[in-house]
Design an enzyme around this catalytic site. Structure first.
Site, PDB file in Angstrom:
ATOM      1  CB  CYS A 282      -0.968  -0.054   1.182  1.00  0.00           C
ATOM      2  SG  CYS A 282      -2.343   1.107   1.011  1.00  0.00           S
TER       3      CYS A 282
ATOM      4  CG  HIS B 185      -3.488  -3.567   3.311  1.00  0.00           C
ATOM      5  ND1 HIS B 185      -2.509  -2.932   4.037  1.00  0.00           N
ATOM      6  CD2 HIS B 185      -4.146  -2.596   2.665  1.00  0.00           C
ATOM      7  CE1 HIS B 185      -2.571  -1.624   3.833  1.00  0.00           C
ATOM      8  NE2 HIS B 185      -3.567  -1.388   2.996  1.00  0.00           N
TER       9      HIS B 185
ATOM     10  CD  GLU C  37      -0.961  -5.507   5.982  1.00  0.00           C
ATOM     11  OE1 GLU C  37      -0.716  -6.081   4.904  1.00  0.00           O
ATOM     12  OE2 GLU C  37      -1.182  -4.281   6.054  1.00  0.00           O
TER      13      GLU C  37
END
Lengths: 230, 729
Positions: A86, A203, A205
Site C-alpha cells: 500500500c 494488504h 497482513e
C-alpha cells in the site's frame, strides 16, 4: 532469519505487519524508525501501509527521501527481499525501486474492501506459496492505488513476468468491473527486474488470520519466511 | 484598551444577567480577553447551562464504571486489568457549513478526548443524519461529511467500524455529525485533567495556534439563519497526520512517569483546557502568551485563548521530567513549549509582553456558570394514526422492495467502504452487522460497539423514543452475543429556549434513564448539542446512543448471516403488529403518524438475556435484532448476508402487513438446525418464541400469498439506492 519493518511518521499498518511476520516467522521483527541512520543486517525488509508524512506532496514522495530509504535501496540492490504494501508500494515507486506511479483512484474515493487477485507469477520468493493463476482474496484500503506507467514499461513488466498480482473477479477473469481503482491492465502488484522487490496495493497482513475473515495473505508471509529460513 | 460596551457583550452571546454576574465575580469591568473567556466558558456548548439540570437525572454508576461523566471520556472496567474509554461528540454546526473539515475535525476531537485519558483508540463510529434526499444540499453534505470522516480516520489509522445514516426533512438545514471513539487502556494507567504541584510546568504540545475556529463554541450555541454560510471562518481545519503523531507521542510520554495531568484543547481551545485543569486541581495557572507556539505573528492574547486550532494538548509535568518529554515530542516532530506554571492563587493569569492581560478567579468562573431550568412545554404531537390504515393491502413483496431500497434502510456500503474499517487488524465483525466487534489486541476478548437512535420515535413520543434509543443499542450488542456495559449519549436538539424543545429534551432523558436503569447500562460520557434549528425550524429530537459491551471470547460471537439451508428461523419477542411511526407507514403508505412502538423494558431485558445466553452456549447459528422495517426486512437482511434463501409463514388470524412490517420492540430472529431446545429455554425464561420459517437452499425469499423474490433482485434494490443517488448530477 531477521526481518525489519520500516516505520515512518504516519505509518499505520506497521503493527499489523509486525503481527503477521511474528506469526509466520516465530520471531520478533525489528521495527526500524525512519530517522535511525543505520539499519542492522536483516533478511527481509517490509515497508508498511499508512500515510507516511500525511501523504503530503504526493503519497510516498516525502518518505522516499527519508534517510532510511537510502539504506533500503542499497539492501535491495544487494538482493535483500523488500516488500512494500500500500503506502509502502507508493514509497518504493517514489524512491525509484519500482517503475511507474500510483495515482488517485479512478473513482476519486478512498476504497476499503476485499478484492480478488490473480497470482500471475508464483515463482518469486513472495508468491511461491501460491499456484500460478490462483485466485486469492485480500483487502485494499487506499485513495491512491491507480497504478500507471508508460506502455513500454507495462509491456516490459508483463513480458518479464514482473506482474505479481492482477485484480480479477472471483473466477479469475481479469475484467474492468473487477478493477477497483483504474490500474493499468488491472495491475495490483509488481516486481523489480531482479525479482527481490515486490510492491502491492492490497494488504496481505489484513487477511492473514481466520478470525479476520481469511488467510490468503498468510501464505505470502509463510512462504517468504520459509524461503529465507531455509 | 477596548471599552466593553453592551454591544460587545451581546456579540459574545452573554445575556445582561450573565454579564452582571461577570461584573460581580470580577469586581470590575472585564477586559476583552476576560470577556472572551467568560463568553466561551459560559456558552451552551461548554457550560451545558440548559441541559445540566436534566443530565443529572441519568444513571452514571455501576460497579464496572471507573470514571463517569465529567472527564474527557467515560471509563469502564472490561476485566483483566483493562479499561475501555469512550465518548460520542457532535460536530453538527461546522459540518453543515463546511462538511469535509467539519466532519474531519469532529473525528479528530473525539479521538483526542479518548487518548488524552491514556487509551489507544481502537475504533471509531459515527451517527449521521442528513436532510431529505430531495433537499438540494443533501448530496453535497453526504459526500463531504463521509469524505471528511474517512480522510481523518483513515490517516490516523484507527478503523471506522460502523454507525448509522438517516435522511429526513427535519435535518434539511441542520445535519447531525456525531462521532464516537473507543479506546483501550490499562485500568491502572488512566490519565485525568486535574493539575497539581505548585510551580510545575504547563506544557503545550502539538500543532501551532492559528486564527482558525475562534468562537466555534459560541457558533455551536446559536441557531442558524440565512447568513450561516458566513460563519465558515469559525470552522477549524484538521491535520490527521499531526494527530497520528500526537497519539504516538502522548502514549509514549504516558508510558513514562512524567505526566501529572493532561487535557486536550477542544472547544474553546486553550481557555477551556487551562480552566479545566486548574479548576479540577483546585490550583491557579499562569500562562505566558508569548511562549505559545503560533502560526503567524501578531496574534493577540484574545485570539490565542479562543483559537480552536486542532491537534493541541496541554500537560502538567512532574518536576525534572521536561527533558524526557521534550525528547519524545522532538522525535515525533511536534511543537513542545513550556508556556506556564501552576500557582497557588486559583486564578487564571495571562501575561503578554510583560503585562498581565487577564486575571480571573477560576472557582467562580466554573461554579457560577449559569444553569437554567428552562420552561418546558408539551412537545409537538404526531399526526394521529388514520383509521383505517391506508395501503394495508400492498403486496408484501412490493412493500419489501420499497423498504429495502429506501434511503434509511438501503445498504450503506457506499459510506463504509470509504472508511478504513480493517486497519489495526482486530476488526472481527465488519460494518453491516448489528454491532461492530473489535478484538482486544493480543487476546480473545472483544468489544462490541453500536450506535442507535430512532428520531421519528423521539419526535412522536420523547419518553418512548428515549427508551427505545438505549434499548436498541443494548439489543444490537446483545445480538452479537456481547454483554452491554455502558453507553455514551449525544443529545441533539433544537433551541432550548423554546418550551416544546425542552419538553422533548426532558422526555427523552426520562426515557433514557428508565432504560439505562432497567438494562444496567449507565451513561458514562456524553455531549449536548442544542440550537440545531434554522429560522425556527428544529431537527427531530435525536439522542444518539453509543453503546459498548464486552465478549469474553470473540469466537463465540453471532453474526446475522444465514449459515445453512434447512435451519429453523425463530422469532423471539412479542409481535403485536405496531405500525405507528414505522418505516412501512412512511415509505409505503406515505404517512408519518401515530405513536411509536412502546418499549417494555422488562421484556426487553428478559428476551435479551435469553438471546445472549443462547449465543454464549453456541445454540444459535445466526442472530439479528428487529428494528426499522420489522420482521420481513430482518429476514431479507439475514438472507442477503448469507446468500441463503428463506420461507416465512404468517400465523393464522394475523394481518400480514402488520405482522411482517410492524416495529414491535424487544425482538430478535435467530436460526438453529433444531428449534426444540431453544423454544423450551425461551418458555422457561418467559420469552415469547416461535418458529416463523426456515432457511432454504434456493436464493429466494418466499412468503405465503405467492410472494417470491430472488435474492439477486433484493440485493440490487438494497445495494443500488445510495450509489445511484450519489452518482446523480
Amino acid at each position: 532469519m531477521k526481518s525489519a519493518v520500516i516505520v515512518f511518521p504516519g505509518s499505520n499498518c506497521d503493527r499489523d505487519v509486525q503481527v503477521a511476520l511474528r506469526a509466520s516467522l516465530g520471531a520478533e521483527p525489528l521495527m526500524a524508525w525512519h530517522g535511525d541512520a543505520a539499519l542492522p543486517a536483516v533478511d527481509l525488509i517490509v515497508v508498511p501501509g499508512g500515510f507516511s508524512y500525511g501523504d503530503y506532496l504526493r503519497a510516498g514522495a516525502m518518505a522516499a527521501h527519508s534517510p532510511v530509504m537510502r539504506e533500503v535501496a542499497a539492501r535491495a540492490a544487494a538482493g535483500v527481499p523488500v516488500l512494500g504494501i500500500c503506502n509502502g508500494f507508493q514509497v518504493l515507486c517514489e524512491a525509484g525501486l519500482l517503475p511507474g506511479a500510483l495515482m488517485r483512484n479512478a473513482g476519486l474515493k478512498f476504497i476499503c474492501r476485499d478484492v480478488h487477485l490473480r497470482v500471475d507469477n508464483a515463482r518469486t520468493i513472495f508468491t511461491s506459496g501460491y499456484a500460478a493463476g490462483q485466485v486469492v482474496r485480500m483487502p485494499v484500503a487506499h485513495a491512491d492505488g491507480n497504478y500507471n506507467a508508460d506502455a513500454a514499461t507495462l509491456d516490459a513488466l508483463e513480458g518479464e513476468g514482473r506482474v505479481a498480482f492482477r485484480y480479477c473477479a472471483a473466477d479469475g477473469a481479469v475484467t474492468e468491473a473487477a478493477n477497483p481503482n483504474g490500474s493499468a491492465r488491472n495491475i495490483a502488484g509488481i516486481l523489480n527486474a531482479a525479482g527481490n522487490v515486490l510492491g502491492m496495493m492490497p494488504h496481505p497482513e489484513r487477511l492473514a488470520e481466520a478470525a479476520l475473515g481469511g488467510t490468503d495473505g498468510r501464505a505470502m508471509f509463510d512462504a517468504v519466511c520459509a524461503a529465507l529460513a531455509a | 484598551m477596548t471599552e466593553i460596551t453592551a454591544e460587545i457583550v451581546r456579540e459574545h452571546g452573554l445575556t445582561d444577567e450573565e454579564y452582571r454576574r461577570v461584573l460581580r465575580i470580577m469586581g470590575r469591568a472585564p477586559n476583552l480577553v476576560e470577556l472572551g473567556i467568560f463568553s466561551v466558558m459560559w456558552s451552551e456548548h461548554c457550560s451545558y447551562k440548559s441541559s445540566k439540570v436534566w443530565l443529572k437525572k441519568l444513571p452514571t454508576t455501576a460497579p464496572w464504571v471507573i470514571c463517569g461523566p465529567g472527564e474527557n471520556a467515560g471509563v469502564i472496567d472490561i476485566g483483566d486489568g483493562q479499561a475501555a474509554i469512550f465518548k460520542m461528540e457532535s460536530h453538527n454546526h461546522p459540518s453543515f457549513i463546511e462538511p469535509y473539515q467539519g466532519a474531519a475535525t469532529g473525528v479528530g476531537g473525539i479521538l483526542r478526548d479518548v487518548f488524552t485519558m491514556g487509551a489507544r483508540p481502537v475504533a471509531n463510529m459515527n451517527a449521521l443524519r442528513f436532510g431529505h434526499p430531495d433537499d438540494p444540499r443533501t448530496r453535497h453534505l453526504v459526500s463531504g461529511v463521509v469524505a471528511g470522516i474517512g480522510g481523518y480516520g483513515n490517516c490516523v489509522g484507527v478503523p471506522t467500524v460502523g454507525g448509522e445514516v438517516n435522511f429526513h426533512h427535519g435535518y434539511d438545514g441542520n445535519i447531525l455529525v456525531n462521532a464516537m471513539t473507543v479506546g483501550i487502556a490499562d485500568a491502572d494507567r488512566i490519565f485525568y485533567s486535574a493539575a497539581a504541584g505548585i510551580g510545575n510546568a504547563v506544557v503545550y504540545v502539538g500543532s501551532k495556534t492559528g486564527r482558525d475556529g475562534i468562537h466555534g463554541a459560541t457558533m455551536a450555541s446559536a441557531e442558524f439563519d440565512d447568513d450561516s454560510a458566513e460563519k465558515r471562518p469559525t470552522v477549524q481545519v484538521g491535520d490527521p497526520f499531526t494527530e497520528k503523531l500526537l497519539i504516538e507521542a502522548c502514549l509514549e510520554l504516558m508510558g513514562t512517569d512524567a505526566v501529572i495531568a493532561i487535557q486536550d484543547m477542544g472547544a474553546a481551545g486553550l481557555t477551556s483546557s487551562s480552566v479545566e485543569m486548574s479548576s479540577k486541581g483546585g490550583v491557579g495557572i499562569e500562562l505566558d502568551m508569548d511562549a505559545v507556539p503560533v502560526r503567524e505573528d501578531g496574534m493577540t492574547p484574545y485570539e490565542i485563548m479562543l483559537s480552536e486550532s486542532q491537534e493541541r494538548m496541554l500537560f502538567v509535568l512532574r518536576p525534572g521530567r521536561e527533558d524526557i518529554a521534550r525528547a519524545i515530542f522532538e522525535k515525533w516532530e511536534l511543537d513542545f513549549a513550556v508556556i506556564g506554571r501552576i500557582t497557588d492563587t486559583q486564578h487564571l493569569v495571562l501575561r503578554s509582553g510583560g503585562t498581565t492581560v487577564c486575571d480571573i478567579p477560576v472557582p467562580p468562573l466554573v461554579a457560577e456558570a449559569p444553569e437554567y431550568d428552562r420552561p418546558r412545554g408539551a412537545p409537538p404531537a404526531p399526526a394521529p394514526m388514520p383509521s383505517p390504515v391506508p395501503a394495508l393491502d400492498t403486496p408484501a413483496g412490493e412493500a419489501l422492495l420499497t423498504l429495502m431500497g429506501s434511503p434509511d434502510l438501503c445498504s450503506k456500503r457506499w459510506v463504509w467502504e470509504q472508511y478504513d474499517h480493517m486497519v489495526m487488524a482486530d476488526t472481527v465483525q465488519r460494518p453491516g452487522g448489528d454491532a461492530a466487534v473489535v478484538r482486544v489486541h493480543g487476546t480473545n476478548k472483544a468489544l462490541a460497539i453500536a450506535t442507535d437512535c430512532t428520531p421519528r420515535y423521539c419526535f412522536a413520543d420523547p419518553r418512548q423514543g428515549g427508551r427505545q434509543a438505549v434499548a436498541e443499542a443494548w439489543r444490537n450488542l446483545t445480538a452479537v452475543g456481547a454483554t452491554p456495559l455502558a453507553v455514551t449519549d449525544n443529545m441533539n436538539f433544537g433551541n432550548p429556549e423554546r418550551p416544546e424543545i425542552m419538553g422533548q429534551f426532558a422526555g427523552c432523558i426520562e426515557g433514557m434513564a428508565e432504560a439505562c436503569i432497567a438494562l444496567d447500562c449507565p451513561v458514562v460520557s456524553g455531549n449536548v448539542s442544542l440550537y440545531n434549528e434554522t429560522n425556527g425550524k428544529a431537527i427531530l429530537p435525536t439522542p444518539a446512543i453509543g453503546a459498548v459491551g464486552v465478549l469474553a471470547d470473540y469466537r463465540r460471537m453471532a453474526t446475522l448471516a444465514f449459515k445453512a439451508a434447512g435451519e429453523a428461523i425463530v422469532l423471539v419477542g412479542a409481535t403485536n403488529g405496531h405500525l405507528g411511526q414505522s418505516l412501512w407507514l412512511r415509505e409505503v403508505a406515505g404517512l408519518e403518524a401515530g405513536p411509536p412502538p412502546p418499549v417494555d423494558l422488562a421484556a426487553e431485558r428478559a428476551n435479551g438475556d435469553l438471546i445472549r445466553a443462547l449465543i454464549g452456549d453456541g445454540a444459535v447459528t445466526a442472530c439479528h435484532d428487529l428494528s426499522d422495517g420489522g420482521l420481513l426486512v430482518a429476514v431479507a437482511e439475514m438472507a442477503l448476508a448469507g446468500g441463503i434463501g428463506a420461507a416465512v409463514e404468517i400465523p393464522d388470524g394475523t394481518g400480514p402487513t402488520a405482522w411482517l412490517f410492524g416495529e414491535d420492540q424487544g425482538r430478535y430472529l435467530i436460526t438453529a438446525p433444531d428449534a426444540a431446545d431453544i423454544l423450551a429455554r425461551a418458555a422457561a425464561a418467559g420469552a415469547p418464541a416461535a418458529v416463523i420459517g426456515r432457511t432454504e437452499a434456493g436464493a429466494t425469499l418466499t412468503v405465503p400469498n405467492g410472494l417470491s423474490i430472488s435474492l439477486d433482485t433484493l440485493r440490487d434494490t438494497h445495494e443500488g439506492w445510495l450509489p445511484r443517488y450519489m452518482a446523480a448530477p
